[in-house]
Scaffold this motif. Structure first.
Motif, PDB file in Angstrom:
ATOM      1  N   UNK A 197      10.085  -5.939 -20.669  1.00  0.00           N
ATOM      2  CA  UNK A 197       9.156  -6.875 -19.702  1.00  0.00           C
ATOM      3  C   UNK A 197       7.864  -5.876 -19.549  1.00  0.00           C
ATOM      4  N   UNK A 198       6.724  -6.364 -20.015  1.00  0.00           N
ATOM      5  CA  UNK A 198       5.345  -5.887 -19.619  1.00  0.00           C
ATOM      6  C   UNK A 198       4.834  -6.153 -18.462  1.00  0.00           C
ATOM      7  N   UNK A 199       4.976  -5.325 -17.482  1.00  0.00           N
ATOM      8  CA  UNK A 199       4.468  -5.363 -16.064  1.00  0.00           C
ATOM      9  C   UNK A 199       3.196  -4.413 -15.753  1.00  0.00           C
ATOM     10  N   UNK A 200       2.216  -4.802 -15.132  1.00  0.00           N
ATOM     11  CA  UNK A 200       1.244  -3.742 -14.513  1.00  0.00           C
ATOM     12  C   UNK A 200       0.816  -4.188 -13.329  1.00  0.00           C
ATOM     13  N   UNK A 201       0.726  -2.972 -12.489  1.00  0.00           N
ATOM     14  CA  UNK A 201       0.479  -3.405 -10.827  1.00  0.00           C
ATOM     15  C   UNK A 201      -1.180  -2.881 -10.926  1.00  0.00           C
ATOM     16  N   UNK A 202      -1.840  -3.165  -9.802  1.00  0.00           N
ATOM     17  CA  UNK A 202      -3.136  -2.747  -9.603  1.00  0.00           C
ATOM     18  C   UNK A 202      -3.118  -1.923  -8.475  1.00  0.00           C
ATOM     19  N   UNK A 203      -4.338  -1.220  -8.405  1.00  0.00           N
ATOM     20  CA  UNK A 203      -4.471  -0.395  -7.388  1.00  0.00           C
ATOM     21  C   UNK A 203      -4.817  -1.321  -6.166  1.00  0.00           C
ATOM     22  N   UNK A 204      -4.078  -1.059  -4.880  1.00  0.00           N
ATOM     23  CA  UNK A 204      -4.475  -1.865  -3.869  1.00  0.00           C
ATOM     24  C   UNK A 204      -5.433  -1.348  -3.098  1.00  0.00           C
ATOM     25  N   UNK A 205      -6.366  -2.222  -2.343  1.00  0.00           N
ATOM     26  CA  UNK A 205      -7.450  -1.707  -1.662  1.00  0.00           C
ATOM     27  C   UNK A 205      -7.098  -1.978  -0.195  1.00  0.00           C
ATOM     28  N   UNK A 206      -8.243  -2.082   0.665  1.00  0.00           N
ATOM     29  CA  UNK A 206      -8.043  -2.379   2.030  1.00  0.00           C
ATOM     30  C   UNK A 206      -9.118  -3.086   2.531  1.00  0.00           C
ATOM     31  N   UNK A 207      -9.121  -3.731   3.391  1.00  0.00           N
ATOM     32  CA  UNK A 207     -10.202  -4.527   4.243  1.00  0.00           C
ATOM     33  C   UNK A 207     -10.945  -3.629   5.083  1.00  0.00           C
ATOM     34  N   UNK A 208     -12.090  -3.717   5.410  1.00  0.00           N
ATOM     35  CA  UNK A 208     -12.875  -2.877   6.272  1.00  0.00           C
ATOM     36  C   UNK A 208     -12.084  -2.524   7.594  1.00  0.00           C
ATOM     37  N   UNK A 209     -11.036  -3.364   7.837  1.00  0.00           N
ATOM     38  CA  UNK A 209     -10.234  -3.225   9.119  1.00  0.00           C
ATOM     39  C   UNK A 209      -8.972  -2.299   8.646  1.00  0.00           C
ATOM     40  N   UNK A 210      -8.919  -1.993   7.465  1.00  0.00           N
ATOM     41  CA  UNK A 210      -7.776  -1.200   7.143  1.00  0.00           C
ATOM     42  C   UNK A 210      -6.444  -1.943   6.867  1.00  0.00           C
ATOM     43  N   UNK A 211      -6.425  -3.302   6.530  1.00  0.00           N
ATOM     44  CA  UNK A 211      -5.557  -4.108   6.072  1.00  0.00           C
ATOM     45  C   UNK A 211      -5.285  -4.223   4.644  1.00  0.00           C
TER      46      UNK A 211
END
Ligand code: AMP
Length: 575
Positions: free
Chosen positions: A134-148
């Motif tokens: 199964x080919x799966x790729x995740x992405x780097x997570x980012x944050x909102x300005x408030x750190x969410x």
């Protein structure tokens, strides 16, 4: 209770389940600002819900979402604690959205996977046992300005405790190392998943990806890199471009020098014949699994070519907003795929498509149990995470029933529409028209449309439709292929396929000019994807836009045009 029995029970009592879910969502969220604002005052019955709550689109709730993204932890939409924000791919409908994911949402996702697993165990009981590539790729997570934290749904799932707690079991059922899934560099992730899947190729009984395009990209990656992969298989080494330490460690335990396997891979990939490559490399594979309906149906012929007709199972219908349903008859023909909505995931309503002017009349919406056979609807959801009567943007048609549950065919995304005058051409109209032109004029000349998108060009007078095509040849024979003539005929065939309103404005009013096809260089759509990915889109959730509106995408397309062709004459039309 077995998952399967649960489905039987729920599909026999669809309305009861839905009533229960609605009451549950409304009572849980009774004190949220949104429900209070609309005067629901703790009522949990359908009547109050339907009369007091408006039907909304993303734009309507954007201010609330912005507050959540800005760090406001008060119960604005949902009383359940926010886990993080999800980012929808935004590549199919064009708009990228942030959506809340609350505590308990991933339990529902898990229940959805379990229903699918139990369904596949049931239908696949006679099949060989083995592993899934199964080919799966995740992405780097980012944050909102408030750190969410902001994640893509698939990233969210594959990084969750739900998935990680089964981590050890995963390697007995799948070939990909978890480290490869978690690597956010697409090259390293794909290379290592292919390497592991080639090293253990005789165990592979199923190849899969979230979307059909993902499977195709993996095979194209194999085409480009098989020599390096074969070298690693031969020597039991890992290419130096794989710098992720966890991936290297995981692969090193799986690889031993295997010259015989490497010779086979080189022979099959290097013979100049890619037809049936999946069967030749993974001879025990019995089917492919990936979403192959809607915009993904474009990739079905080429996957059939690569797999020499292995069954392609399109199992799930889901989105970042909500998981909807599954295909209860997984091995049916693709044109017969229907999705049965699982009624305990959310509250579902349906906006009849034939009354677009009344779209926002809340009373027009039909309950899941009341949809009518043959009719088309836009799906509207109310979720635990605090979306209330929210238009997802997908159009579905009721084509059958399972017990009391309606089964839907995915028609198209409703908001992808080309329009210059009064005509409205939907994604489905366009896809059907392209398929008709391809069948009539390209396939007989061993040529296919590998990718397409469209644009309503109003810079000309009158405006006209432009369709960008990337073509692929199924053989090297070019005899008899006169591009200018044939693609001109394709322009005409597409116009012939459009509806009477298009033809009227094109032929009678002349307010639309001849349709134009611009053929672009091979690889252009990869560049469109790279552009989306560099702007934060997820590779795994990417769906090429079938209509472009952004200047940046148009620039990429226009810079790659190799030839332009127009309809030689207007389509047939009679008043
Ligand atoms: P995303 O924006 O990444 O959350 O993608 C969700 C969208 O993908 C849905 O709203 C659909 O338009 C599309 N999609 C998901 N599953 C299917 C399916 N089985 N068939 C057709 N389209 C689908």
């Amino acid at each position: 209770m077995e998952m399967w029995e649960l489905m039987e029970e729920m599909t026999n009592n669809i309305d009861g389940e839905q009533e229960k879910v609605l009451a549950d969502i409304l009572s849980l969220n009774a004190h949220t600002e949104y429900l209070q604002r609309h005067g629901l005052a703790g009522n949990t019955d359908r009547e109050s819900f339907k009369t007091r709550l408006p039907v909304v689109s993303y734009e309507d709730i954007r201010p609330d979402i912005q507050r959540i993204a800005g760090g406001d932890r008060s119960p604005i939409l949902s009383a359940l604690p926010l886990s993080h924000l999800l980012c929808s791919s935004g590549t199919s409908g064009g708009e990228k959205k942030l959506l809340p994911l609350v505590e308990g949402d991933l339990d529902r996702v898990e229940m959805f996977w379990r229903v699918m697993d139990s369904l596949m165990n049931w239908h696949g009981s006679g099949l060989k046992q083995g592993k899934t590539l199964k080919f799966i790729h995740v992405r780097k997570e980012c944050e909102t300005g408030a750190g969410i934290a902001v994640r893509y749904l698939l990233t969210s799932w594959y990084k969750s405790g739900h998935f990680l707690s089964k981590h050890h079991h995963y390697s007995t059922t799948h070939t990909s190392p978890v480290a490869s899934i978690h690597c956010t560099d697409t090259f390293q992730s794909t290379y290592s998943q292919l390497l592991a899947g080639l090293a253990d190729r005789l165990s592979v009984v199923q190849l899969s990806a979230t979307f059909a395009l993902g499977l195709l990209q993996a095979i194209r990656f194999l085409e480009r890199h098989y020599l390096d992969l074969a070298m690693d298989i031969e020597k039991g080494t890992v290419d130096p471009r794989i710098t992720d330490k966890d991936i290297r460690a995981a692969l090193e335990t799986r690889l031993t020098p295997d010259p015989e396997n490497a010779t086979h891979i080189r022979k099959e990939c290097g013979c100049g014949q890619w037809k049936g490559i999946i069967r030749r490399i993974w001879p025990n594979a019995q089917y492919l699994e990936a979403v192959a309906t809607g915009s993904m149906s474009l990739y079905v012929p080429v996957l059939e070519f690569y797999s020499d007709g292995l069954p392609l199972v399109s199992l799930a219908y889901a989105s970042s907003e909500c998981f909807f349903g599954i295909n209860l008859n997984p091995f049916c023909k693709l044109e017969d795929v229907t999705y049965t909505i699982i009624p305990n995931l959310a509250y579902f309503e349906f906006l009849p498509v034939e009354s677009p002017e009344n779209c926002l009349q809340p009373a027009e919406l039909v309950n899941l149990a009341d949809v009518q056979m043959g009719k088309e609807y836009e799906i509207v959801v109310t979720t635990y995470s605090g979306l209330y009567r929210y238009r997802v943007g997908d159009i579905l048609r009721v084509v059958s029933f399972y017990n009391k549950a309606p089964q839907f065919k995915f028609v198209c995304r409703g908001n992808v529409v080309l329009s210059i005058d009064i005509e409205k051409t939907s994604e489905a109209d366009l896809q059907n028209a392209v398929a008709a032109a391809e069948a009539a004029h390209l396939i007989p000349h061993n040529t296919r449309v590998a990718e397409f998108t469209s644009y309503a060009d109003t810079s000309t007078t009158p405006g006209h439709y432009v369709i960008y095509w990337e073509l692929s040849r199924t053989t090297d024979q070019t005899e008899g292929f006169s591009a200018d003539y044939l693609i001109g005929q394709c322009c005409l065939a597409i116009e012939e396929s459009f509806d009477a309103t298009y033809k009227e404005v094109r032929v009678y009013d002349r307010s639309i000019g001849p349709l134009e096809i611009k053929v672009v260089k091979n690889g252009t759509f990869d560049r469109l994807m790279d552009f989306a990915v560099s702007n934060g889109a997820s590779v795994a959730q990417y769906k090429p836009p079938r209509c472009v509106k952004s200047d940046s995408l148009l620039q990429i397309l226009d810079a790659a045009v190799v030839s332009a062709h127009f309809s030689p004459r207007p389509p047939s039309w009679s008043k």
